[in-house]
Design a protein around this motif. Structure first.
Motif, PDB file in Angstrom:
ATOM      1  N   ILE A 148       0.900  -1.160  -0.087  1.00  0.00           N
ATOM      2  CA  ILE A 148       0.329  -0.080  -0.068  1.00  0.00           C
ATOM      3  C   ILE A 148       0.725   1.470   0.085  1.00  0.00           C
ATOM      4  N   ALA A 149       2.176   1.111   0.855  1.00  0.00           N
ATOM      5  CA  ALA A 149       2.861   2.390   1.013  1.00  0.00           C
ATOM      6  C   ALA A 149       3.644   2.505  -0.435  1.00  0.00           C
ATOM      7  N   ARG A 150       4.035   1.520  -1.177  1.00  0.00           N
ATOM      8  CA  ARG A 150       3.718   1.918  -2.963  1.00  0.00           C
ATOM      9  C   ARG A 150       3.414   1.943  -3.613  1.00  0.00           C
ATOM     10  N   ALA A 151       2.085   1.933  -3.283  1.00  0.00           N
ATOM     11  CA  ALA A 151       1.142   2.458  -4.328  1.00  0.00           C
ATOM     12  C   ALA A 151       0.718   3.109  -3.890  1.00  0.00           C
ATOM     13  N   LEU A 152       1.117   4.267  -2.841  1.00  0.00           N
ATOM     14  CA  LEU A 152       0.313   5.204  -2.956  1.00  0.00           C
ATOM     15  C   LEU A 152       1.848   6.614  -2.758  1.00  0.00           C
ATOM     16  N   VAL A 153       3.006   5.993  -2.452  1.00  0.00           N
ATOM     17  CA  VAL A 153       3.912   6.878  -2.565  1.00  0.00           C
ATOM     18  C   VAL A 153       3.960   8.314  -3.257  1.00  0.00           C
ATOM     19  N   THR A 154       3.512   7.797  -4.326  1.00  0.00           N
ATOM     20  CA  THR A 154       3.558   8.088  -6.168  1.00  0.00           C
ATOM     21  C   THR A 154       2.090   8.560  -5.774  1.00  0.00           C
ATOM     22  N   ALA A 155       1.653   9.538  -4.776  1.00  0.00           N
ATOM     23  CA  ALA A 155       0.521  10.135  -4.963  1.00  0.00           C
ATOM     24  C   ALA A 155      -0.504   9.363  -5.873  1.00  0.00           C
ATOM     25  N   PRO A 156      -1.159   8.566  -5.960  1.00  0.00           N
ATOM     26  CA  PRO A 156      -2.525   8.504  -6.735  1.00  0.00           C
ATOM     27  C   PRO A 156      -3.585   9.720  -6.393  1.00  0.00           C
ATOM     28  N   ASP A 157      -4.638   9.752  -7.635  1.00  0.00           N
ATOM     29  CA  ASP A 157      -6.092   9.585  -7.109  1.00  0.00           C
ATOM     30  C   ASP A 157      -7.271   8.899  -6.685  1.00  0.00           C
ATOM     31  N   LEU A 158      -6.317   7.609  -7.952  1.00  0.00           N
ATOM     32  CA  LEU A 158      -7.188   6.596  -7.770  1.00  0.00           C
ATOM     33  C   LEU A 158      -5.868   5.064  -7.559  1.00  0.00           C
ATOM     34  N   LEU A 159      -6.627   4.070  -6.680  1.00  0.00           N
ATOM     35  CA  LEU A 159      -6.369   3.185  -6.009  1.00  0.00           C
ATOM     36  C   LEU A 159      -6.883   2.113  -6.043  1.00  0.00           C
ATOM     37  N   LEU A 160      -6.384   1.254  -6.324  1.00  0.00           N
ATOM     38  CA  LEU A 160      -7.676  -0.499  -6.990  1.00  0.00           C
ATOM     39  C   LEU A 160      -6.688  -1.357  -6.135  1.00  0.00           C
ATOM     40  N   ALA A 161      -7.530  -1.805  -5.697  1.00  0.00           N
ATOM     41  CA  ALA A 161      -6.586  -2.452  -4.498  1.00  0.00           C
ATOM     42  C   ALA A 161      -7.114  -4.588  -5.541  1.00  0.00           C
ATOM     43  N   ASP A 162      -6.788  -5.240  -5.888  1.00  0.00           N
ATOM     44  CA  ASP A 162      -6.835  -6.488  -6.170  1.00  0.00           C
ATOM     45  C   ASP A 162      -6.986  -7.147  -5.781  1.00  0.00           C
ATOM     46  N   GLU A 163      -8.233  -8.529  -5.435  1.00  0.00           N
ATOM     47  CA  GLU A 163      -8.137  -9.374  -3.792  1.00  0.00           C
ATOM     48  C   GLU A 163      -6.737  -8.945  -2.725  1.00  0.00           C
ATOM     49  N   ALA A 164      -7.320  -7.752  -2.849  1.00  0.00           N
ATOM     50  CA  ALA A 164      -5.816  -7.211  -1.632  1.00  0.00           C
ATOM     51  C   ALA A 164      -6.087  -7.786  -0.509  1.00  0.00           C
ATOM     52  N   THR A 165      -6.739  -8.407   0.084  1.00  0.00           N
ATOM     53  CA  THR A 165      -6.798  -9.142   1.565  1.00  0.00           C
ATOM     54  C   THR A 165      -7.281 -10.569   0.430  1.00  0.00           C
ATOM     55  N   SER A 166      -7.367 -10.910   0.350  1.00  0.00           N
ATOM     56  CA  SER A 166      -7.418 -12.952  -0.294  1.00  0.00           C
ATOM     57  C   SER A 166      -6.785 -13.206   0.511  1.00  0.00           C
ATOM     58  N   ALA A 167      -5.282 -13.020   0.304  1.00  0.00           N
ATOM     59  CA  ALA A 167      -3.786 -13.873   1.133  1.00  0.00           C
ATOM     60  C   ALA A 167      -4.234 -13.951   2.743  1.00  0.00           C
ATOM     61  N   LEU A 168      -5.255 -13.119   3.702  1.00  0.00           N
ATOM     62  CA  LEU A 168      -5.242 -12.862   5.056  1.00  0.00           C
ATOM     63  C   LEU A 168      -5.806 -13.610   5.131  1.00  0.00           C
ATOM     64  N   ASP A 169      -5.627 -13.170   7.059  1.00  0.00           N
ATOM     65  CA  ASP A 169      -6.595 -13.873   7.759  1.00  0.00           C
ATOM     66  C   ASP A 169      -7.209 -13.252   7.935  1.00  0.00           C
ATOM     67  N   PRO A 170      -8.417 -13.051   8.597  1.00  0.00           N
ATOM     68  CA  PRO A 170      -9.988 -12.109   8.660  1.00  0.00           C
ATOM     69  C   PRO A 170      -9.546 -11.117   9.577  1.00  0.00           C
ATOM     70  N   GLU A 171      -8.642 -11.269  10.627  1.00  0.00           N
ATOM     71  CA  GLU A 171      -8.595 -10.067  11.339  1.00  0.00           C
ATOM     72  C   GLU A 171      -7.001  -9.479  10.758  1.00  0.00           C
ATOM     73  N   THR A 172      -6.249 -10.172   9.971  1.00  0.00           N
ATOM     74  CA  THR A 172      -5.152  -9.371   9.608  1.00  0.00           C
ATOM     75  C   THR A 172      -6.342  -8.468   8.296  1.00  0.00           C
ATOM     76  N   SER A 173      -6.853  -9.064   7.142  1.00  0.00           N
ATOM     77  CA  SER A 173      -7.521  -8.369   6.609  1.00  0.00           C
ATOM     78  C   SER A 173      -8.516  -6.890   7.498  1.00  0.00           C
ATOM     79  N   ALA A 174      -8.993  -7.121   8.241  1.00  0.00           N
ATOM     80  CA  ALA A 174      -9.322  -6.141   8.811  1.00  0.00           C
ATOM     81  C   ALA A 174      -8.996  -4.910   9.197  1.00  0.00           C
ATOM     82  N   GLY A 175      -7.879  -5.175   9.462  1.00  0.00           N
ATOM     83  CA  GLY A 175      -6.992  -4.230   9.788  1.00  0.00           C
ATOM     84  C   GLY A 175      -6.255  -3.087   8.235  1.00  0.00           C
ATOM     85  N   ILE A 176      -6.481  -4.313   7.578  1.00  0.00           N
ATOM     86  CA  ILE A 176      -5.787  -3.692   6.421  1.00  0.00           C
ATOM     87  C   ILE A 176      -6.791  -2.906   5.422  1.00  0.00           C
TER      88      ILE A 176
END
Ligand code: ADP
Ligand code: ADP
Length: 229
Positions: A148-176
């Protein structure tokens, strides 16, 4: 104005009997958090490929910030779009800091400036003390925070998250998801979340589009679409 507008978009892969996307018309308003949900094979990856400019429709058009996405506008679109991936896509041989500076290196930003921007961004995702680590030394949730830091470091106005939490457990997903929500609000981003998980849509989106067999079967404000009958 809409950040993204699909107008009658069709995409069929060579040799496939039916379209991966079939006459898709969909708008994503500026500042919204749009969930794109569907089962495996629904057309989500195809939509992401079109959105990120990696592939082009066979018919119809995709407008980004009012302009038709094509050869002349693709680079500018990509420069203003951040991508977050399911498998994080971090470079194992680079430290956390060097992963986050990478998009700035590719743009020719001077080193001191790159490092300052990347450190600031790492602080904002809660990884201020991890700049010198390597990806293998991080948990899944920490790796995605780097993504996420890498995606935002260039200050985009659009963020596209492709199954960004699918590899994470539920608790970690909730934090992300919480982090994505906060960042979207603070920076006035338009957030597009592609997922097969209804709970992800429920947790963070303002709008949702439901894909099935390449077709849009439902769309609207999340509360209205997910309301029990
Ligand atoms: P997901 O549901 O996570 O998108 P898929 O298995 O549908 O996973 O797709 C994974 C990758 O394989 C994608 O890049 C997709 O474009 C590609 N792919 C999916 N189906 C086919 C197919 N029938 N032939 C070739 N490539 C495919
Ligand atoms: P999802 O991401 O929702 O799983 P995809 O966009 O990957 O859906 O796939 C939509 C349809 O297109 C599926 O029938 C899939 O098999 C097909 N498909 C996806 N990518 C390819 C590809 N590269 N070549 C051929 N068929 C593909």
């Amino acid at each position: 104005p809409d950040v993204l507008a699909f107008q009658n978009v069709c995409k069929t892969y060579p040799g496939q009997p039916r379209p991966a996307l079939d006459d898709l018309t969909l708008r994503v308003p500026r500042g919204s958090r749009m969930g794109i949900i569907g089962r495996s094979g629904a057309g989500k990856s195809t939509l992401v490929r079109l959105l990120s400019g990696l592939d082009t429709p066979d018919a119809g058009e995709l407008r980004v910030r009012g302009e038709v996405l094509g050869p002349a506008t693709r680079a500018a679109h990509q420069a203003r779009t951040g991508l977050v991936f399911q498998q994080f896509n971090l470079l194992a041989q680079r430290t956390v800091l060097r992963n986050v500076t990478l998009p700035l290196e590719l743009r020719g930003v001077p080193r001191a400036r790159r490092d300052a921007l990347a450190r600031e961004q790492l602080g904002l995702v809660g990884l201020g003390d991890y700049a010198g680590r390597y990806p293998a030394q991080l948990s899944g949730g920490q790796k995605q925070r780097v993504g996420i830091a890498r995606a935002l470091v260039t200050a985009p106005d659009l963020l596209l998250a492709d199954e960004a939490t699918s590899a994470l457990d539920p608790e970690t997903s909730a934090g992300i998801l919480q982090l994505l929500l906060e960042l979207q609000r603070e920076r006035d981003l338009t957030l597009v979340i592609v997922t097969h998980q209804l709970e992800v849509v429920r947790a963070v989106t303002t709008h949702v589009a439901v894909l099935e067999g390449g077709q849009l079967v439902e769309s609207g404000e999340t509360g209205a679409v997910l309301r029990d009958p």
